[in-house]
Enzyme design. Structure first.
Site, PDB file in Angstrom:
ATOM      1  N   ASP A   1       4.269   1.870   1.232  1.00 17.88           N
ATOM      2  CA  ASP A   1       4.487   1.221  -0.059  1.00 17.88           C
ATOM      3  C   ASP A   1       3.758   2.067  -1.107  1.00 17.88           C
ATOM      4  O   ASP A   1       2.541   1.967  -1.219  1.00 17.88           O
ATOM      5  CB  ASP A   1       3.931  -0.206  -0.006  1.00 17.88           C
TER       6      ASP A   1
ATOM      7  N   HIS B   1      -0.223  -2.494   2.856  1.00 18.85           N
ATOM      8  CA  HIS B   1      -1.520  -2.282   2.198  1.00 18.85           C
ATOM      9  C   HIS B   1      -2.652  -2.092   3.207  1.00 18.85           C
ATOM     10  O   HIS B   1      -3.769  -2.571   3.004  1.00 18.85           O
ATOM     11  CB  HIS B   1      -1.861  -3.435   1.244  1.00 18.85           C
TER      12      HIS B   1
ATOM     13  N   HIS C   1       7.112   3.707  -7.252  1.00 14.33           N
ATOM     14  CA  HIS C   1       5.753   4.026  -7.705  1.00 14.33           C
ATOM     15  C   HIS C   1       5.057   5.004  -6.762  1.00 14.33           C
ATOM     16  O   HIS C   1       5.220   4.967  -5.554  1.00 14.33           O
ATOM     17  CB  HIS C   1       4.911   2.759  -7.911  1.00 14.33           C
TER      18      HIS C   1
ATOM     19  N   GLU D   1       1.200   0.910 -10.187  1.00 12.86           N
ATOM     20  CA  GLU D   1       1.914  -0.324  -9.845  1.00 12.86           C
ATOM     21  C   GLU D   1       0.996  -1.304  -9.136  1.00 12.86           C
ATOM     22  O   GLU D   1       1.083  -2.524  -9.363  1.00 12.86           O
ATOM     23  CB  GLU D   1       3.121   0.013  -8.955  1.00 12.86           C
ATOM     24  N   GLU D   2       0.123  -0.799  -8.280  1.00 13.07           N
ATOM     25  CA  GLU D   2      -0.708  -1.667  -7.445  1.00 13.07           C
ATOM     26  C   GLU D   2      -1.759  -2.446  -8.223  1.00 13.07           C
ATOM     27  O   GLU D   2      -2.389  -3.358  -7.683  1.00 13.07           O
ATOM     28  CB  GLU D   2      -1.388  -0.842  -6.346  1.00 13.07           C
TER      29      GLU D   2
END
Length: 342
Positions: A173, A312, A63, A201-202
């Site tokens: 990520d 994150h 992603h 995606e998140e």
């Protein structure tokens, strides 16, 4: 590989605003791709032909988006109110720099000064409605001229190598997964392969749902970043995975039980080629694999993940050797798929 990861991490691409990442990938991929399309969601779907055409269509997925903030209001004094896009720990954002909107207006996330905090406030994590972004505006009208409601904010993009082969950056990520796929695209492939660079995606794996439905793969390999909790405050059995212990070959997370045979294939390939690997010690998290696996009549799905400490956050940290070994194992996986087609 490392320079590609660094470049991708410095770009901005909060969920729903992945254009900057997509444009960079398009520029890099055009000379190597046999087919490219962008779907209605904004997913970038790229096909490259290899030496053989496997009977089962193969898709790799990573992603493009990252966590961030979205502007929801203004204060009379010119401060911005906001909410989160994606899962962000409120404890790690105080005092962090952000860049808001298309013009990347710089700001700082703030809170009431410690001198004015009273009682239980000292021992509690502040709620998002008590936080603000200071962009240096004198009043509400000035703030409105600089930033619109709905503008996204991205965290500071400084990338740092430190220690014995560590990399600190925001958005590891999953810009790492994008970098792996980009590097593979630039090589001669052993078999025809689709590469899905997905959006959102998140916020619930939204892009991958459409990408998997459009491409209808038989087999999918997801390339991701995953939580490493190898910290002094966490007992060893609960650390999930560790930096420096190799690619993470996951058997299950909160959203997916991965294909057993594909997982065993990845393990065998790692063992046969001297690649140290690990698995997750806790059933945690979820990835695009969850919606890919359930697409149409089902897709056999496996995952290779990078252990990321402080995920994150602006200080996401990974081991460079883990990145390189994950790329090697993904390459071996493609060779295995090509071999099955012969």
């Amino acid at each position: 590989m490392l320079n590609t990861v660094k470049t991708l991490c410095m770009l901005s691409g909060v969920s729903g605003c992945e254009q900057e990442i997509r444009d960079y990938l398009l520029e890099r991929e055009l000379p190597f791709a046999d087919e490219i399309e962008t779907d209605a969601m904004g997913n970038l779907l790229v096909m490259k032909k290899g030496k053989v055409s496997p009977a089962q269509k193969l898709m790799l997925c990573a992603h493009m988006d990252e966590v961030g903030v979205i502007i929801t209001g203004y204060d009379a004094d010119g401060f911005l109110r906001f909410d989160f896009i994606g899962g962000i720990d409120r404890r790690v954002i105080l005092g962090k720099r952000v860049f808001v909107g298309e013009n990347k207006i710089p700001g700082v996330i703030g809170l009431k000064p410690i001198h004015l905090v009273r009682g239980d406030e000292k021992n509690s994590v502040p709620k998002v409605d008590s936080l603000y972004i200071d962009i240096g505006a004198e009043n509400e009208e000035e703030a409105k001229k600089a930033v619109a409601l709905g503008d996204r904010g991205v965290f500071e993009d400084r990338v740092v190598e430190f220690g014995d082969g560590y990399l600190k950056a925001k958005a590891l990520d999953d810009r790492f997964g994008c970098a792996v796929m980009l590097k593979l695209l630039e090589e001669d492939l052993p078999c025809d392969t689709w590469f899905a660079f997905t959006v959102q995606e998140e916020v619930g794996c939204r892009g991958a749902h459409g990408a998997a439905f459009r491409l209808a793969p038989d087999i999918a390999l997801v390339l991701e970043g995953t939580t490493a909790a190898d910290l002094p405050s966490v007992e060893e059995s609960k650390q999930i995975c560790r930096l420096g212990a190799g690619p993470v070959i996951t058997f299950m997370d909160k959203a997916t039980i991965y294909d057993t045979d594909l997982r065993k294939t990845l393990i065998r390939l790692a063992d046969e080629n001297g690649i140290v690997w690990q698995t997750k010690q806790q059933i945690a998290g979820g990835t695009d694999a969850s919606v890919i696996q359930r697409s149409r009549a089902g897709v056999r799905t496996a995952i290779l993940a990078l252990a990321v400490r402080n995920i994150h956050s602006t200080a996401s940290t990974a081991k460079i050797s883990d990145m390189e070994d994950t790329l090697k194992l993904a390459r071996l996986f493609l060779e295995e798929m090509a071999g099955e087609a012969l």
